[in-house]
Write a protein that holds these residues in place. Structure first.
Motif, PDB file in Angstrom:
ATOM      1  N   VAL A  50       0.910  -1.184   0.012  1.00 16.53           N
ATOM      2  CA  VAL A  50       0.115   0.179   0.079  1.00 16.53           C
ATOM      3  C   VAL A  50       0.748   1.227   0.081  1.00 16.53           C
ATOM      4  O   VAL A  50       1.956   1.141   0.494  1.00 16.53           O
ATOM      5  N   LYS A  51       0.304   2.219  -0.439  1.00 11.48           N
ATOM      6  CA  LYS A  51       0.827   3.622  -0.642  1.00 11.48           C
ATOM      7  C   LYS A  51       0.720   4.287   0.929  1.00 11.48           C
ATOM      8  O   LYS A  51      -0.601   4.048   1.388  1.00 11.48           O
ATOM      9  N   LEU A  52       1.606   4.658   1.490  1.00 13.27           N
ATOM     10  CA  LEU A  52       1.561   5.255   2.807  1.00 13.27           C
ATOM     11  C   LEU A  52       1.431   6.811   2.893  1.00 13.27           C
ATOM     12  O   LEU A  52       1.009   7.627   3.761  1.00 13.27           O
ATOM     13  N   PHE A  53       2.247   7.511   1.767  1.00 15.59           N
ATOM     14  CA  PHE A  53       2.326   8.837   1.542  1.00 15.59           C
ATOM     15  C   PHE A  53       1.809   9.464   0.175  1.00 15.59           C
ATOM     16  O   PHE A  53       1.863   8.646  -0.789  1.00 15.59           O
ATOM     17  N   TYR A  54       1.122  10.659   0.099  1.00 18.11           N
ATOM     18  CA  TYR A  54       0.831  10.953  -1.064  1.00 18.11           C
ATOM     19  C   TYR A  54       2.195  12.077  -1.163  1.00 18.11           C
ATOM     20  O   TYR A  54       2.302  12.997  -0.476  1.00 18.11           O
ATOM     21  N   ARG A  55       2.892  11.999  -2.583  1.00 13.62           N
ATOM     22  CA  ARG A  55       4.052  12.734  -2.652  1.00 13.62           C
ATOM     23  C   ARG A  55       3.618  13.581  -3.689  1.00 13.62           C
ATOM     24  O   ARG A  55       3.201  13.663  -4.947  1.00 13.62           O
ATOM     25  N   LEU A  56       3.400  15.207  -3.204  1.00 19.56           N
ATOM     26  CA  LEU A  56       2.919  16.288  -3.918  1.00 19.56           C
ATOM     27  C   LEU A  56       4.195  16.929  -4.221  1.00 19.56           C
ATOM     28  O   LEU A  56       5.152  16.643  -3.756  1.00 19.56           O
ATOM     29  N   VAL A  57       4.062  18.211  -4.744  1.00 15.65           N
ATOM     30  CA  VAL A  57       5.095  19.032  -4.956  1.00 15.65           C
ATOM     31  C   VAL A  57       5.527  19.973  -3.756  1.00 15.65           C
ATOM     32  O   VAL A  57       4.737  20.331  -3.189  1.00 15.65           O
ATOM     33  N   ARG A  58       6.688  19.547  -3.241  1.00 15.79           N
ATOM     34  CA  ARG A  58       7.255  20.223  -2.121  1.00 15.79           C
ATOM     35  C   ARG A  58       6.429  19.884  -0.931  1.00 15.79           C
ATOM     36  O   ARG A  58       6.468  20.699  -0.152  1.00 15.79           O
ATOM     37  N   GLN A  59       5.709  18.737  -0.970  1.00 21.87           N
ATOM     38  CA  GLN A  59       4.856  18.622   0.361  1.00 21.87           C
ATOM     39  C   GLN A  59       4.401  16.802   0.219  1.00 21.87           C
ATOM     40  O   GLN A  59       4.312  16.547  -0.973  1.00 21.87           O
ATOM     41  N   ILE A  60       4.365  16.174   1.375  1.00 23.97           N
ATOM     42  CA  ILE A  60       3.874  14.941   1.528  1.00 23.97           C
ATOM     43  C   ILE A  60       2.715  14.880   2.576  1.00 23.97           C
ATOM     44  O   ILE A  60       2.951  15.700   3.467  1.00 23.97           O
ATOM     45  N   THR A  61       1.785  14.286   2.250  1.00 20.44           N
ATOM     46  CA  THR A  61       0.709  13.702   3.027  1.00 20.44           C
ATOM     47  C   THR A  61       0.493  12.399   3.386  1.00 20.44           C
ATOM     48  O   THR A  61       0.756  11.538   2.365  1.00 20.44           O
ATOM     49  N   LEU A  62       0.227  11.901   4.642  1.00 22.33           N
ATOM     50  CA  LEU A  62      -0.296  10.450   4.691  1.00 22.33           C
ATOM     51  C   LEU A  62      -1.631  10.008   4.054  1.00 22.33           C
ATOM     52  O   LEU A  62      -2.470  10.923   3.882  1.00 22.33           O
ATOM     53  N   THR A  63      -1.490   9.111   3.638  1.00 23.50           N
ATOM     54  CA  THR A  63      -2.785   8.355   2.918  1.00 23.50           C
ATOM     55  C   THR A  63      -3.614   7.976   4.221  1.00 23.50           C
ATOM     56  O   THR A  63      -3.301   8.025   5.262  1.00 23.50           O
ATOM     57  N   GLU A  64      -4.907   7.402   3.832  1.00 26.52           N
ATOM     58  CA  GLU A  64      -5.750   7.102   4.954  1.00 26.52           C
ATOM     59  C   GLU A  64      -4.967   5.740   5.680  1.00 26.52           C
ATOM     60  O   GLU A  64      -5.095   5.642   6.744  1.00 26.52           O
ATOM     61  N   GLU A  65      -4.237   4.995   4.734  1.00 30.81           N
ATOM     62  CA  GLU A  65      -3.938   3.866   5.289  1.00 30.81           C
ATOM     63  C   GLU A  65      -2.698   4.382   6.235  1.00 30.81           C
ATOM     64  O   GLU A  65      -2.265   3.583   7.116  1.00 30.81           O
ATOM     65  N   GLY A  66      -1.758   5.262   5.639  1.00 32.43           N
ATOM     66  CA  GLY A  66      -0.896   5.601   6.402  1.00 32.43           C
ATOM     67  C   GLY A  66      -1.101   6.314   7.840  1.00 32.43           C
ATOM     68  O   GLY A  66      -0.336   6.211   8.720  1.00 32.43           O
ATOM     69  N   GLN A  67      -2.102   7.146   7.843  1.00 31.97           N
ATOM     70  CA  GLN A  67      -2.749   7.792   8.988  1.00 31.97           C
ATOM     71  C   GLN A  67      -2.820   6.702  10.146  1.00 31.97           C
ATOM     72  O   GLN A  67      -2.468   6.472  11.148  1.00 31.97           O
ATOM     73  N   ARG A  68      -3.673   5.464   9.372  1.00 33.66           N
ATOM     74  CA  ARG A  68      -3.843   4.474  10.427  1.00 33.66           C
ATOM     75  C   ARG A  68      -2.723   3.825  10.872  1.00 33.66           C
ATOM     76  O   ARG A  68      -2.641   3.546  12.187  1.00 33.66           O
ATOM     77  N   PHE A  69      -1.760   3.405  10.165  1.00 33.43           N
ATOM     78  CA  PHE A  69      -0.711   2.818  10.420  1.00 33.43           C
ATOM     79  C   PHE A  69       0.272   3.434  11.329  1.00 33.43           C
ATOM     80  O   PHE A  69       1.030   3.039  12.254  1.00 33.43           O
ATOM     81  N   ALA A  70       0.403   5.100  10.869  1.00 23.60           N
ATOM     82  CA  ALA A  70       1.440   5.824  11.828  1.00 23.60           C
ATOM     83  C   ALA A  70       1.010   5.666  13.211  1.00 23.60           C
ATOM     84  O   ALA A  70       1.815   5.680  14.276  1.00 23.60           O
ATOM     85  N   VAL A  71      -0.514   5.789  13.762  1.00 21.51           N
ATOM     86  CA  VAL A  71      -0.899   5.621  15.052  1.00 21.51           C
ATOM     87  C   VAL A  71      -0.282   4.143  15.630  1.00 21.51           C
ATOM     88  O   VAL A  71       0.316   4.222  16.766  1.00 21.51           O
ATOM     89  N   ILE A  72      -0.617   3.115  14.857  1.00 20.12           N
ATOM     90  CA  ILE A  72      -0.235   2.049  15.386  1.00 20.12           C
ATOM     91  C   ILE A  72       1.445   2.010  15.798  1.00 20.12           C
ATOM     92  O   ILE A  72       1.652   1.403  16.698  1.00 20.12           O
ATOM     93  N   ARG A  75       2.720   4.010  18.430  1.00 21.55           N
ATOM     94  CA  ARG A  75       2.327   3.354  19.943  1.00 21.55           C
ATOM     95  C   ARG A  75       3.324   2.375  20.118  1.00 21.55           C
ATOM     96  O   ARG A  75       3.502   2.287  21.373  1.00 21.55           O
ATOM     97  N   ALA A  76       3.513   1.452  19.195  1.00 20.42           N
ATOM     98  CA  ALA A  76       4.254   0.249  19.387  1.00 20.42           C
ATOM     99  C   ALA A  76       5.838   0.676  19.563  1.00 20.42           C
ATOM    100  O   ALA A  76       6.376  -0.115  20.399  1.00 20.42           O
ATOM    101  N   LEU A  77       6.224   1.798  19.093  1.00 23.99           N
ATOM    102  CA  LEU A  77       7.618   1.804  19.259  1.00 23.99           C
ATOM    103  C   LEU A  77       7.683   2.738  20.532  1.00 23.99           C
ATOM    104  O   LEU A  77       8.792   2.607  21.294  1.00 23.99           O
ATOM    105  N   GLU A  78       6.752   3.565  21.243  1.00 26.20           N
ATOM    106  CA  GLU A  78       7.035   3.924  22.469  1.00 26.20           C
ATOM    107  C   GLU A  78       6.666   3.044  23.440  1.00 26.20           C
ATOM    108  O   GLU A  78       7.582   2.974  24.521  1.00 26.20           O
ATOM    109  N   ASP A  79       5.925   1.745  23.202  1.00 26.63           N
ATOM    110  CA  ASP A  79       5.972   0.668  23.984  1.00 26.63           C
ATOM    111  C   ASP A  79       7.323  -0.238  23.929  1.00 26.63           C
ATOM    112  O   ASP A  79       7.831  -0.317  25.379  1.00 26.63           O
ATOM    113  N   ILE A  80       7.824  -0.220  22.991  1.00 20.78           N
ATOM    114  CA  ILE A  80       9.291  -0.715  23.130  1.00 20.78           C
ATOM    115  C   ILE A  80      10.201  -0.060  23.811  1.00 20.78           C
ATOM    116  O   ILE A  80      11.110  -0.594  24.594  1.00 20.78           O
ATOM    117  N   GLU A  81      10.257   1.269  23.474  1.00 21.41           N
ATOM    118  CA  GLU A  81      11.159   2.113  24.214  1.00 21.41           C
ATOM    119  C   GLU A  81      10.933   2.202  25.668  1.00 21.41           C
ATOM    120  O   GLU A  81      11.848   2.137  26.567  1.00 21.41           O
TER     121      GLU A  81
END
Length: 107
Positions: A50-72, A75-81
């Motif tokens: 899946v695509k996680l980011f939309y790559r625009l001119v001089r800007q990137i944004t998260l896709t819907e899947e990317g937004q959901r995945f980023a939260v998870i 959280r997982a990296l914080e738990d590991i830390e």
């Protein structure tokens, strides 16, 4: 298998890009080149299929899947830390003492 050393490493890259929405800022944070960040994200997207980011001119944004995945992932990296920090005894300190003669210490 998805969770191999390469894809696990790319999760930290993904978290850095997702939080800053910048490949450049993520590269600075991670002390790597912008190209290395881009390659890690590309590899992660290919592994996930899946695509996680939309790559625009001089800007990137998260896709819907990317937004959901980023939260998870965040959280997982914080738990590991947190778990890693809890492994060390709370009162442990690393003191280093050096002894040297006066002639060695003078310039």
């Amino acid at each position: 298998m998805f969770l191999n050393s390469s894809t696990l490493a790319s999760l930290r890259f993904f978290a850095a890009v997702a939080s800053s929405l910048s490949f450049k800022q993520a590269a600075i944070e991670l002390h790597v080149t912008q190209g290395a960040v881009s390659q890690q994200i590309k590899n992660l997207e290919e592994a996930l299929g899946v695509k996680l980011f939309y790559r625009l001119v001089r800007q990137i944004t998260l896709t819907e899947e990317g937004q959901r995945f980023a939260v998870i992932v965040e959280r997982a990296l914080e738990d590991i830390e947190r778990a890693a920090q809890n492994l060390a005894p709370s009162n442990s300190r690393a003191d280093v003492r050096l002894r040297a003669g006066p002639s060695y210490c003078t310039g």
